[in-house]
Design a protein around this motif. Structure first.
Motif, PDB file in Angstrom:
ATOM      1  N   VAL B  56       0.791  -1.240   0.000  1.00  0.00           N
ATOM      2  CA  VAL B  56       0.000   0.000   0.000  1.00  0.00           C
ATOM      3  C   VAL B  56       0.825   1.292   0.000  1.00  0.00           C
ATOM      4  CG1 VAL B  56      -1.983  -1.116   1.097  1.00  0.00           C
ATOM      5  CG2 VAL B  56      -0.293   0.032   2.534  1.00  0.00           C
ATOM      6  N   LYS B  57       2.110   1.211   0.290  1.00  0.00           N
ATOM      7  CA  LYS B  57       2.917   2.450   0.273  1.00  0.00           C
ATOM      8  C   LYS B  57       3.985   2.444  -0.821  1.00  0.00           C
ATOM      9  CE  LYS B  57       2.196   4.212   4.913  1.00  0.00           C
ATOM     10  NZ  LYS B  57       2.760   4.592   6.219  1.00  0.00           N
ATOM     11  N   THR B  58       4.628   1.323  -0.994  1.00  0.00           N
ATOM     12  CA  THR B  58       5.638   1.190  -2.063  1.00  0.00           C
ATOM     13  C   THR B  58       5.287  -0.060  -2.871  1.00  0.00           C
ATOM     14  OG1 THR B  58       7.053  -0.027  -0.510  1.00  0.00           O
ATOM     15  CG2 THR B  58       7.501   2.321  -0.774  1.00  0.00           C
ATOM     16  N   PRO B  59       4.168  -0.014  -3.614  1.00  0.00           N
ATOM     17  CA  PRO B  59       3.635  -1.246  -4.215  1.00  0.00           C
ATOM     18  C   PRO B  59       4.684  -2.032  -5.013  1.00  0.00           C
ATOM     19  CG  PRO B  59       2.079   0.540  -4.507  1.00  0.00           C
ATOM     20  CD  PRO B  59       3.328   1.159  -3.937  1.00  0.00           C
ATOM     21  N   GLY B  60       4.815  -3.274  -4.637  1.00  0.00           N
ATOM     22  CA  GLY B  60       5.712  -4.171  -5.365  1.00  0.00           C
ATOM     23  C   GLY B  60       7.100  -4.275  -4.769  1.00  0.00           C
ATOM     24  N   GLU B  61       7.383  -3.470  -3.748  1.00  0.00           N
ATOM     25  CA  GLU B  61       8.731  -3.462  -3.185  1.00  0.00           C
ATOM     26  C   GLU B  61       8.671  -3.293  -1.673  1.00  0.00           C
ATOM     27  OE1 GLU B  61      12.637  -1.819  -5.514  1.00  0.00           O
ATOM     28  OE2 GLU B  61      11.085  -0.393  -4.992  1.00  0.00           O
ATOM     29  N   CYS B  62       9.539  -4.016  -0.956  1.00  0.00           N
ATOM     30  CA  CYS B  62       9.610  -3.815   0.490  1.00  0.00           C
ATOM     31  C   CYS B  62      10.095  -2.396   0.760  1.00  0.00           C
ATOM     32  CB  CYS B  62      10.588  -4.824   1.113  1.00  0.00           C
ATOM     33  SG  CYS B  62      10.742  -4.659   2.897  1.00  0.00           S
ATOM     34  N   ARG B  63       9.501  -1.766   1.766  1.00  0.00           N
ATOM     35  CA  ARG B  63       9.900  -0.383   2.063  1.00  0.00           C
ATOM     36  C   ARG B  63      11.322  -0.338   2.616  1.00  0.00           C
ATOM     37  NH1 ARG B  63       9.473   1.348   7.670  1.00  0.00           N
ATOM     38  NH2 ARG B  63       9.170  -0.547   8.861  1.00  0.00           N
ATOM     39  N   VAL B  64      11.794  -1.462   3.139  1.00  0.00           N
ATOM     40  CA  VAL B  64      13.148  -1.521   3.694  1.00  0.00           C
ATOM     41  C   VAL B  64      14.124  -1.865   2.563  1.00  0.00           C
ATOM     42  CG1 VAL B  64      14.664  -2.658   5.365  1.00  0.00           C
ATOM     43  CG2 VAL B  64      12.243  -2.303   5.904  1.00  0.00           C
ATOM     44  N   ALA B  65      15.073  -0.996   2.367  1.00  0.00           N
ATOM     45  CA  ALA B  65      15.999  -1.199   1.236  1.00  0.00           C
ATOM     46  C   ALA B  65      17.103  -2.176   1.626  1.00  0.00           C
ATOM     47  CB  ALA B  65      16.582   0.142   0.805  1.00  0.00           C
ATOM     48  N   ASP B  66      16.703  -3.416   1.890  1.00  0.00           N
ATOM     49  CA  ASP B  66      17.715  -4.428   2.230  1.00  0.00           C
ATOM     50  C   ASP B  66      17.934  -5.348   1.028  1.00  0.00           C
ATOM     51  OD1 ASP B  66      15.541  -6.100   2.168  1.00  0.00           O
ATOM     52  OD2 ASP B  66      15.526  -6.532   4.308  1.00  0.00           O
ATOM     53  N   ASP B  67      18.685  -6.404   1.213  1.00  0.00           N
ATOM     54  CA  ASP B  67      19.028  -7.270   0.076  1.00  0.00           C
ATOM     55  C   ASP B  67      17.876  -8.162  -0.373  1.00  0.00           C
ATOM     56  OD1 ASP B  67      21.545  -6.188   0.038  1.00  0.00           O
ATOM     57  OD2 ASP B  67      22.454  -7.781   1.248  1.00  0.00           O
ATOM     58  N   SER B  68      16.729  -8.072   0.321  1.00  0.00           N
ATOM     59  CA  SER B  68      15.583  -8.868  -0.128  1.00  0.00           C
ATOM     60  C   SER B  68      15.135  -8.418  -1.518  1.00  0.00           C
ATOM     61  CB  SER B  68      14.423  -8.774   0.858  1.00  0.00           C
ATOM     62  OG  SER B  68      13.854  -7.491   0.868  1.00  0.00           O
ATOM     63  N   ARG B  69      15.465  -7.178  -1.878  1.00  0.00           N
ATOM     64  CA  ARG B  69      15.114  -6.708  -3.228  1.00  0.00           C
ATOM     65  C   ARG B  69      15.884  -7.503  -4.279  1.00  0.00           C
ATOM     66  NH1 ARG B  69      14.743  -0.108  -2.469  1.00  0.00           N
ATOM     67  NH2 ARG B  69      12.906  -0.147  -1.116  1.00  0.00           N
ATOM     68  N   ASP B  70      17.124  -7.847  -3.967  1.00  0.00           N
ATOM     69  CA  ASP B  70      17.911  -8.671  -4.898  1.00  0.00           C
ATOM     70  C   ASP B  70      17.313 -10.071  -4.992  1.00  0.00           C
ATOM     71  OD1 ASP B  70      19.656  -6.576  -5.295  1.00  0.00           O
ATOM     72  OD2 ASP B  70      20.949  -7.179  -3.622  1.00  0.00           O
ATOM     73  N   VAL B  71      16.849 -10.576  -3.841  1.00  0.00           N
ATOM     74  CA  VAL B  71      16.217 -11.905  -3.844  1.00  0.00           C
ATOM     75  C   VAL B  71      14.958 -11.868  -4.717  1.00  0.00           C
ATOM     76  CG1 VAL B  71      15.168 -13.719  -2.436  1.00  0.00           C
ATOM     77  CG2 VAL B  71      17.118 -12.438  -1.543  1.00  0.00           C
ATOM     78  N   CYS B  72      14.137 -10.843  -4.544  1.00  0.00           N
ATOM     79  CA  CYS B  72      12.905 -10.719  -5.340  1.00  0.00           C
ATOM     80  C   CYS B  72      13.231 -10.636  -6.826  1.00  0.00           C
ATOM     81  CB  CYS B  72      12.125  -9.464  -4.924  1.00  0.00           C
ATOM     82  SG  CYS B  72      11.241  -9.644  -3.375  1.00  0.00           S
ATOM     83  N   ARG B  73      14.242  -9.856  -7.160  1.00  0.00           N
ATOM     84  CA  ARG B  73      14.613  -9.678  -8.578  1.00  0.00           C
ATOM     85  C   ARG B  73      15.045 -11.023  -9.178  1.00  0.00           C
ATOM     86  NH1 ARG B  73      17.626  -5.699  -7.898  1.00  0.00           N
ATOM     87  NH2 ARG B  73      16.123  -4.119  -8.540  1.00  0.00           N
ATOM     88  N   GLU B  74      15.904 -11.724  -8.494  1.00  0.00           N
ATOM     89  CA  GLU B  74      16.364 -13.009  -9.009  1.00  0.00           C
ATOM     90  C   GLU B  74      15.207 -14.003  -9.077  1.00  0.00           C
ATOM     91  OE1 GLU B  74      19.142 -13.828 -10.373  1.00  0.00           O
ATOM     92  OE2 GLU B  74      20.101 -11.919  -9.983  1.00  0.00           O
ATOM     93  N   TYR B  75      14.397 -13.995  -8.048  1.00  0.00           N
ATOM     94  CA  TYR B  75      13.281 -14.950  -7.955  1.00  0.00           C
ATOM     95  C   TYR B  75      12.347 -14.808  -9.156  1.00  0.00           C
ATOM     96  CZ  TYR B  75       9.464 -17.620  -5.842  1.00  0.00           C
ATOM     97  OH  TYR B  75       8.495 -18.551  -5.592  1.00  0.00           O
ATOM     98  N   ILE B  76      11.882 -13.583  -9.368  1.00  0.00           N
ATOM     99  CA  ILE B  76      10.828 -13.397 -10.378  1.00  0.00           C
ATOM    100  C   ILE B  76      11.368 -13.576 -11.800  1.00  0.00           C
ATOM    101  CG2 ILE B  76      10.931 -10.871 -10.720  1.00  0.00           C
ATOM    102  CD1 ILE B  76       7.764 -13.046 -10.229  1.00  0.00           C
TER     103      ILE B  76
END
Lengths: 225, 183
Positions: B56-76
């Motif tokens: 609801v605030k940063t749709p599609g991305e965790c608001r915390v800029a941690d390495d989980s974004r890299d995990v999501c990118r690789e995953y999808i």
């Protein structure tokens, strides 16, 4: 009876789990000699304190919201810290409470199997698992919807406080529906065709001025066809 | 296939585990797969706190800029994701679970009916197939493996995909590679 309650909600005090536990604990404390202590597992750094509480407990209730059809990582952290207690003779009895936003109890039945096995692994007497669906943002649900739920949790706590066991009839009542009935599916499909289906989420998106971005796909450009 | 291995081994001293994954990765690459291994213990991934800001605030991305974004990118962007972990207290490691629950932004908050159950709606058109690769702990039995497998099968429903297999690191890397090649 001395009950230690581990609240495994990553949201800690501001959570649905906290609200349900409050009603349970109020009922539990209706028996005069009972005492209870509450620990918040989202304070991950307090691991030593949690272990000490577990070691000294007679009865333990571990409560959490369903994440990915299983326990949240903060709860798994706690469970891993209990490894030295496996097979210890004088471990406490343990029961569980799992709540989720999905209506059906079936979502939580898979982790229930894990929890029952966990109790055996720890040589704890397994007291059962309370499962409650449709609980997301229960604090925002109207009173007519929550009155009976809170009453049931109070009664569950009261009887547990007297007998040390979960009342099986109340467990069954709280877990309804186990799966959606044909009629409920029909209603569900009907609602899905109307704006009502997404009303609450869309309200939040609009409040946050992110409604237009709701379908964002931040990693879509890299998708391999 | 593009394959992502999520290595949930928390213990750097468990070299047997990591060496096995290196052999597996080499074999998969020799079978013309593209393999990315994410060693989760070397990544900064915070606990999911259930704030739903990724919806609801940063749709599609965790608001915390941690390495989980890299995990999501690789995953999808993968065709197959292997969840790999030693079994600890009857389930996959906390390390893997932390990364797993931060995949939430890959779904939408909305709910639909899947197999007559309520589940969240897809955000993306395509999700990778998933498989499990586990290392037994000393008291692991068939019941444990069934419980873990069934929970990951549920995850496949949540993520609109199919569950391929549960394998153990006592199975040879060749056997696991053959299994993947047959997908």
């Amino acid at each position: 009876m001395k009950l230690i309650v581990f609240n495994g909600s990553p949201r800690g005090k501001e959570s649905t789990t906290t609200i349900l536990l409050k009603h349970f604990s109020d009922g539990f404390m209706a028996t005069e000699e009972n005492t209870h202590e509450l620990a918040y597992l989202n304070h991950v750094k307090d691991s030593e304190k949690f272990i000490k509480l577990f070691r000294e407990a007679e009865q333990v209730l571990l409560a959490f919201p369903l994440y990915d059809d299983v326990m949240p990582a903060i709860v798994k952290t706690f469970i891993e810290s209990l490894e030295p207690f496996c097979g210890r003779a004088d471990n406490p009895s343990i029961g569980f409470l799992v709540q989720s936003g999905f209506a059906e109890a079936n979502h939580s039945r898979y982790v229930e199997r894990y929890l029952e096995k966990l109790a055996r692994r720890l040589s704890c007497q397994y007291l059962g698992t309370v499962i409650k669906g449709n609980a997301n943002r229960i604090e925002e649900q109207p009173g007519w919807m929550t009155k009976k739920i809170f009453k049931s949790f109070h009664e569950l706590g009261r009887t547990f406080g007297k007998t040390g066991e979960f009342d099986k009839q109340i467990l069954l009542k709280l877990a309804k529906p186990e799966k959606l009935s044909a009629f409920q599916l029909w209603i569900f499909r009907l609602i899905l065709k109307t704006p009502l289906a997404n009303l609450n989420w869309n309200k939040l998106l609009k409040e946050n001025k992110t409604f237009e971005k709701r379908f964002n796909k931040p990693y879509v450009d890299e998708i391999i066809s | 296939m593009r394959i992502t291995i999520l290595n949930g081994n928390p213990n750097a001293e468990n070299t047997r585990f990591d060496n096995y994954l290196k052999s597996l990765s080499d074999l998969l690459e020799s079978s013309n797969h593209t393999v990315t291994t994410l060693k989760l213990r070397e990544m900064d991934i915070k606990y999911c706190i259930g704030c739903f800001n990724c919806w609801v605030k940063t749709p599609g991305e965790c608001r915390v800029a941690d390495d989980s974004r890299d995990v999501c990118r690789e995953y999808i962007n993968s065709d197959l994701v292997l969840f790999v972990s030693p079994i600890i207290m009857g389930f996959t490691s906390t390390l893997l679970k932390k990364a797993h629950e931060k995949l939430l932004p890959l779904l939408l908050p909305y709910v639909e009916l899947v197999q007559n159950e309520s589940h969240h709606v897809s955000r993306y058109e395509k999700y990778p197939r998933i498989g499990l690769l586990l290392e037994k702990e000393k008291d692991t039995d068939d019941e444990d493996l069934k419980i873990i497998t069934d929970i990951y099968k549920r995850d496949a429903i949540n993520f609109k995909t199919s569950f391929c297999f549960t394998k153990l690191i006592t199975d040879s890397a060749e056997e696991v590679t053959n299994e993947i090649n047959s997908i």
